[in-house]
Design a protein around this motif. Structure first.
Motif, PDB file in Angstrom:
ATOM      1  N   ALA A   1      -2.582  -2.508   2.662  1.00 52.92           N
ATOM      2  CA  ALA A   1      -2.750  -3.779   1.934  1.00 52.92           C
ATOM      3  C   ALA A   1      -1.578  -4.010   0.981  1.00 52.92           C
ATOM      4  CB  ALA A   1      -4.073  -3.765   1.175  1.00 52.92           C
ATOM      5  N   LYS A   2      -1.050  -2.889   0.433  1.00 47.84           N
ATOM      6  CA  LYS A   2       0.059  -3.009  -0.514  1.00 47.84           C
ATOM      7  C   LYS A   2       1.417  -3.112   0.175  1.00 47.84           C
ATOM      8  CE  LYS A   2      -2.239  -0.156  -4.073  1.00 47.84           C
ATOM      9  NZ  LYS A   2      -2.289   1.238  -4.623  1.00 47.84           N
ATOM     10  N   MET A   3       1.435  -2.783   1.483  1.00 50.56           N
ATOM     11  CA  MET A   3       2.700  -2.704   2.212  1.00 50.56           C
ATOM     12  C   MET A   3       3.327  -4.087   2.353  1.00 50.56           C
ATOM     13  SD  MET A   3       3.077  -0.895   5.917  1.00 50.56           S
ATOM     14  CE  MET A   3       2.581   0.742   5.428  1.00 50.56           C
ATOM     15  N   LYS A   4       4.624  -4.128   2.221  1.00 51.96           N
ATOM     16  CA  LYS A   4       5.310  -5.409   2.487  1.00 51.96           C
ATOM     17  C   LYS A   4       5.074  -5.782   3.951  1.00 51.96           C
ATOM     18  CE  LYS A   4       8.815  -4.289  -0.967  1.00 51.96           C
ATOM     19  NZ  LYS A   4      10.124  -3.601  -1.160  1.00 51.96           N
ATOM     20  N   PRO A   5       5.086  -7.061   4.277  1.00 45.51           N
ATOM     21  CA  PRO A   5       4.865  -7.440   5.683  1.00 45.51           C
ATOM     22  C   PRO A   5       5.767  -6.611   6.587  1.00 45.51           C
ATOM     23  CG  PRO A   5       5.012  -9.401   4.319  1.00 45.51           C
ATOM     24  CD  PRO A   5       5.358  -8.242   3.417  1.00 45.51           C
ATOM     25  N   TYR A   6       5.159  -5.915   7.543  1.00 51.31           N
ATOM     26  CA  TYR A   6       5.906  -4.912   8.304  1.00 51.31           C
ATOM     27  C   TYR A   6       5.502  -4.923   9.768  1.00 51.31           C
ATOM     28  CZ  TYR A   6       7.535  -0.269   9.733  1.00 51.31           C
ATOM     29  OH  TYR A   6       8.142   0.783  10.379  1.00 51.31           O
ATOM     30  N   LYS A   7       6.512  -4.900  10.623  1.00 52.55           N
ATOM     31  CA  LYS A   7       6.274  -4.693  12.057  1.00 52.55           C
ATOM     32  C   LYS A   7       6.372  -3.188  12.290  1.00 52.55           C
ATOM     33  CE  LYS A   7       8.125  -9.093  13.838  1.00 52.55           C
ATOM     34  NZ  LYS A   7       9.180  -9.687  14.716  1.00 52.55           N
ATOM     35  N   THR A   8       5.346  -2.577  12.828  1.00 53.83           N
ATOM     36  CA  THR A   8       5.388  -1.125  13.021  1.00 53.83           C
ATOM     37  C   THR A   8       6.508  -0.763  14.011  1.00 53.83           C
ATOM     38  OG1 THR A   8       3.936  -1.116  14.952  1.00 53.83           O
ATOM     39  CG2 THR A   8       2.882  -1.045  12.758  1.00 53.83           C
ATOM     40  N   SER A   9       6.866   0.507  14.015  1.00 49.99           N
ATOM     41  CA  SER A   9       7.945   0.951  14.909  1.00 49.99           C
ATOM     42  C   SER A   9       7.557   0.706  16.366  1.00 49.99           C
ATOM     43  CB  SER A   9       8.243   2.429  14.674  1.00 49.99           C
ATOM     44  OG  SER A   9       7.074   3.205  14.838  1.00 49.99           O
ATOM     45  N   MET A  10       6.257   0.784  16.665  1.00 49.76           N
ATOM     46  CA  MET A  10       5.832   0.546  18.057  1.00 49.76           C
ATOM     47  C   MET A  10       5.991  -0.934  18.423  1.00 49.76           C
ATOM     48  SD  MET A  10       2.295   1.677  19.960  1.00 49.76           S
ATOM     49  CE  MET A  10       2.770   3.419  20.109  1.00 49.76           C
TER      50      MET A  10
ATOM     51  N   SER B   1      17.873  -0.772   0.779  1.00 50.42           N
ATOM     52  CA  SER B   1      16.620  -0.139   0.372  1.00 50.42           C
ATOM     53  C   SER B   1      16.150  -0.703  -0.962  1.00 50.42           C
ATOM     54  CB  SER B   1      16.811   1.376   0.226  1.00 50.42           C
ATOM     55  OG  SER B   1      15.689   1.974  -0.395  1.00 50.42           O
ATOM     56  N   PRO B   2      14.838  -0.868  -1.157  1.00 45.45           N
ATOM     57  CA  PRO B   2      14.337  -1.269  -2.478  1.00 45.45           C
ATOM     58  C   PRO B   2      14.598  -0.185  -3.530  1.00 45.45           C
ATOM     59  CG  PRO B   2      12.525  -0.840  -0.954  1.00 45.45           C
ATOM     60  CD  PRO B   2      13.784  -0.766  -0.159  1.00 45.45           C
ATOM     61  N   GLU B   3      14.937   1.022  -3.030  1.00 42.57           N
ATOM     62  CA  GLU B   3      15.270   2.127  -3.953  1.00 42.57           C
ATOM     63  C   GLU B   3      16.758   2.128  -4.281  1.00 42.57           C
ATOM     64  OE1 GLU B   3      11.691   4.902  -2.089  1.00 42.57           O
ATOM     65  OE2 GLU B   3      13.759   5.645  -2.086  1.00 42.57           O
TER      66      GLU B   3
ATOM     67  N   PHE C   1       5.806   8.728   5.725  1.00 46.26           N
ATOM     68  CA  PHE C   1       5.190   7.443   5.411  1.00 46.26           C
ATOM     69  C   PHE C   1       6.300   6.563   4.866  1.00 46.26           C
ATOM     70  CE2 PHE C   1       1.121   5.359   5.391  1.00 46.26           C
ATOM     71  CZ  PHE C   1       1.450   4.185   4.749  1.00 46.26           C
ATOM     72  N   ILE C   2       6.932   5.868   5.747  1.00 45.47           N
ATOM     73  CA  ILE C   2       8.095   5.060   5.410  1.00 45.47           C
ATOM     74  C   ILE C   2       8.077   3.822   6.300  1.00 45.47           C
ATOM     75  CG2 ILE C   2       9.489   6.414   7.022  1.00 45.47           C
ATOM     76  CD1 ILE C   2      11.951   5.803   5.337  1.00 45.47           C
ATOM     77  N   CYS C   3       8.608   2.719   5.801  1.00 44.44           N
ATOM     78  CA  CYS C   3       8.793   1.526   6.635  1.00 44.44           C
ATOM     79  C   CYS C   3      10.288   1.269   6.683  1.00 44.44           C
ATOM     80  CB  CYS C   3       8.069   0.331   6.040  1.00 44.44           C
ATOM     81  SG  CYS C   3       6.301   0.570   5.957  1.00 44.44           S
ATOM     82  N   SER C   4      10.870   1.537   7.831  1.00 41.20           N
ATOM     83  CA  SER C   4      12.327   1.439   7.939  1.00 41.20           C
ATOM     84  C   SER C   4      12.690   0.945   9.337  1.00 41.20           C
ATOM     85  CB  SER C   4      12.964   2.814   7.699  1.00 41.20           C
ATOM     86  OG  SER C   4      14.373   2.756   7.789  1.00 41.20           O
TER      87      SER C   4
ATOM     88  N   TYR D   1       8.058   2.472   0.891  1.00 38.04           N
ATOM     89  CA  TYR D   1       7.644   3.881   0.908  1.00 38.04           C
ATOM     90  C   TYR D   1       8.796   4.790   1.390  1.00 38.04           C
ATOM     91  CZ  TYR D   1       2.965   1.806   0.597  1.00 38.04           C
ATOM     92  OH  TYR D   1       1.864   1.070   0.206  1.00 38.04           O
ATOM     93  N   SER D   2       8.629   6.098   1.271  1.00 38.88           N
ATOM     94  CA  SER D   2       9.627   7.040   1.806  1.00 38.88           C
ATOM     95  C   SER D   2       9.092   8.467   1.847  1.00 38.88           C
ATOM     96  CB  SER D   2      10.908   7.027   0.961  1.00 38.88           C
ATOM     97  OG  SER D   2      10.614   7.467  -0.373  1.00 38.88           O
ATOM     98  N   ALA D   3       7.843   8.668   1.445  1.00 39.58           N
ATOM     99  CA  ALA D   3       7.311  10.030   1.279  1.00 39.58           C
ATOM    100  C   ALA D   3       7.152  10.757   2.610  1.00 39.58           C
ATOM    101  CB  ALA D   3       5.958   9.971   0.574  1.00 39.58           C
ATOM    102  N   ILE D   4       7.314  12.083   2.539  1.00 38.99           N
ATOM    103  CA  ILE D   4       7.130  12.938   3.708  1.00 38.99           C
ATOM    104  C   ILE D   4       6.085  13.994   3.383  1.00 38.99           C
ATOM    105  CG2 ILE D   4       8.221  14.574   5.294  1.00 38.99           C
ATOM    106  CD1 ILE D   4      10.902  13.247   4.732  1.00 38.99           C
TER     107      ILE D   4
END
Ligand SMILES: NC(=O)C1=CN([C@@H]2O[C@H](COP(=O)(O)OP(=O)(O)OC[C@H]3O[C@@H](n4cnc5c(N)ncnc54)[C@H](OP(=O)(O)O)[C@@H]3O)[C@@H](O)[C@H]2O)C=CC1
Ligand SMILES: CC(C)(CO)C(=O)C(=O)O
Length: 317
Positions: free
Chosen positions: A254-263, A49-51, A128-131, A144-147
């Motif tokens: 726009a700020k999100m790291k390059p991400y493949k959505t869960s779908m 995690s970046p955290e 709102f998380i990318c994992s 991100y990680s917020a709920i």
């Protein structure tokens, strides 16, 4: 320090991350596993995690809900395509005073859970998380990680801020997870769909990451038009989204790291797609309320085709 015990149903990208962070913060967490059970029972969980990377060499791992102890909060973190299992998975975990927290994308999930556990013990959270789960017991948290947390009442009647919402917020904040409380769970679900409907859907249909889509002016325009339709759909269901909902989601993307959505990850893995929770249910609800949502409908039809072709191809192979 909270004494609440958590059960995680679905120790994947979302449940594995949040459950591991809760345990790391000192809470008593019990993980239901599927294919990863043997691995996690022996090796625990690893979180990148970046955290902050961390590992939990020992976790409370189960292959069967019947073996799990009574837990105060039962977190549903399966994909919604597995929710047909909930009538078997949830009842053994219920006792007089516990709650079920649904941390899944989409719409219309809490009413189905309430039919199993009762309408007065369900909460919902929009993450709102990318994992991603990148291996057995191995979670790669990207961003991100917020709920956003809301309480559920029959027919999604707004509940305001309840005591149990405050308690769950306290527990997740103990694990340094940002929690926003929503007085209206259905509004919060429609607000998350402003992101999920364009980007989860287009990521599959266009075979693109969020970064590639945002870098394309015509696709950024299409995503915005889809977002506008989601806002119109919510309005038809008497849910007025904030005026800045679209701009905020575009800015976050726009700020999100390059991400493949869960779908997209599910599509690439040949897993079933969460089409009905994220597209079908909102479309049916909004069109029944009189909304005309042509772009959402087109995207839904394209995803249905891709899903059915995948099934046909799998049968042929
Ligand atoms: N990933 C993300 O960044 C985000 C996801 N979401 C939403 O969160 C929800 C969960 O998604 P996500 O965590 O990505 O999904 P994953 O597929 O990563 O995790 C789901 C987990 O459920 C497990 N599972 C499946 N069947 C069973 C079973 N019968 N018993 C126990 N466990 C089972 C799977 O195990 P196995 O692998 O062994 O099959 C898997 O580990 C979805 O609604 C998604 O849309 C929301 C925001 C962001
Ligand atoms: C919006 C996003 C990408 C992160 O929360 C998501 O919900 C998903 O990947 O399913």
């Amino acid at each position: 320090m909270s004494s609440r015990r958590y059960a995680i149903l679905g120790t994947g990208a979302l449940g594995g991350f949040y459950g591991a962070r809760l345990q790391k913060a000192g809470l008593d967490v019990h993980f239901l596993l599927h294919r990863d059970y043997d691995w996690v029972r022996h090796s625990g969980l690893v979180v990148e995690s970046p955290e902050g990377n961390f590992s939990l060499p020992q976790v409370n791992a189960y292959a069967d809900v019947q073996a799990m102890p009574p837990c105060d909060v039962v977190v549903v973190a399966l994909k919604t395509t597995q929710n047909h299992l909930l009538p078997q998975l949830l009842p053994p975990l219920l006792h007089e005073h516990n709650w079920v927290l649904v941390l899944q994308n989409g719409l219309g999930i809490e009413p189905e859970v309430a039919k199993i556990v009762g309408g007065d013990r369900v909460m919902g959270g929009l993450c709102f998380i990318c994992s991603n789960k990148v291996g057995p017991g191995h979670i790669r948290h990207l961003d991100y990680s917020a709920i956003t947390l809301g309480d559920y009442a029959p027919n999604y009647h707004p509940c305001g801020i309840t005591e149990r919402m405050q308690q769950v917020k306290q527990d997740f904040e103990q694990a340094n997870i940002p929690i926003q409380l929503s007085e209206d769970l259905l509004l919060a679900r429609w607000q998350k769909l402003v992101w999920n409907i364009p980007f989860n859907g287009l990521s599959v249909v266009l075979d693109a990451t969020t970064t590639e889509m945002m870098a394309s002016p015509p696709i950024r325009t299409l995503a915005t038009e889809l977002m506008q339709e989601v806002v119109a759909g919510a309005k038809a269901c008497h849910k007025a989204l904030p005026d800045d909902a679209i701009a905020k989601m575009l800015d976050n993307t726009a700020k999100m790291k390059p991400y493949k959505t869960s779908m997209k990850l599910d599509y690439e893995a040949g897993n079933p797609l969460e089409i009905e929770a994220i597209f079908g249910n909102p479309l049916r609800l909004a069109t029944q309320a009189g909304a005309s949502l042509p772009r959402m409908t087109l995207l839904y039809q394209q995803l249905q085709f891709l899903e059915s072709r995948k099934i046909v191809l799998s049968v042929k192979c």
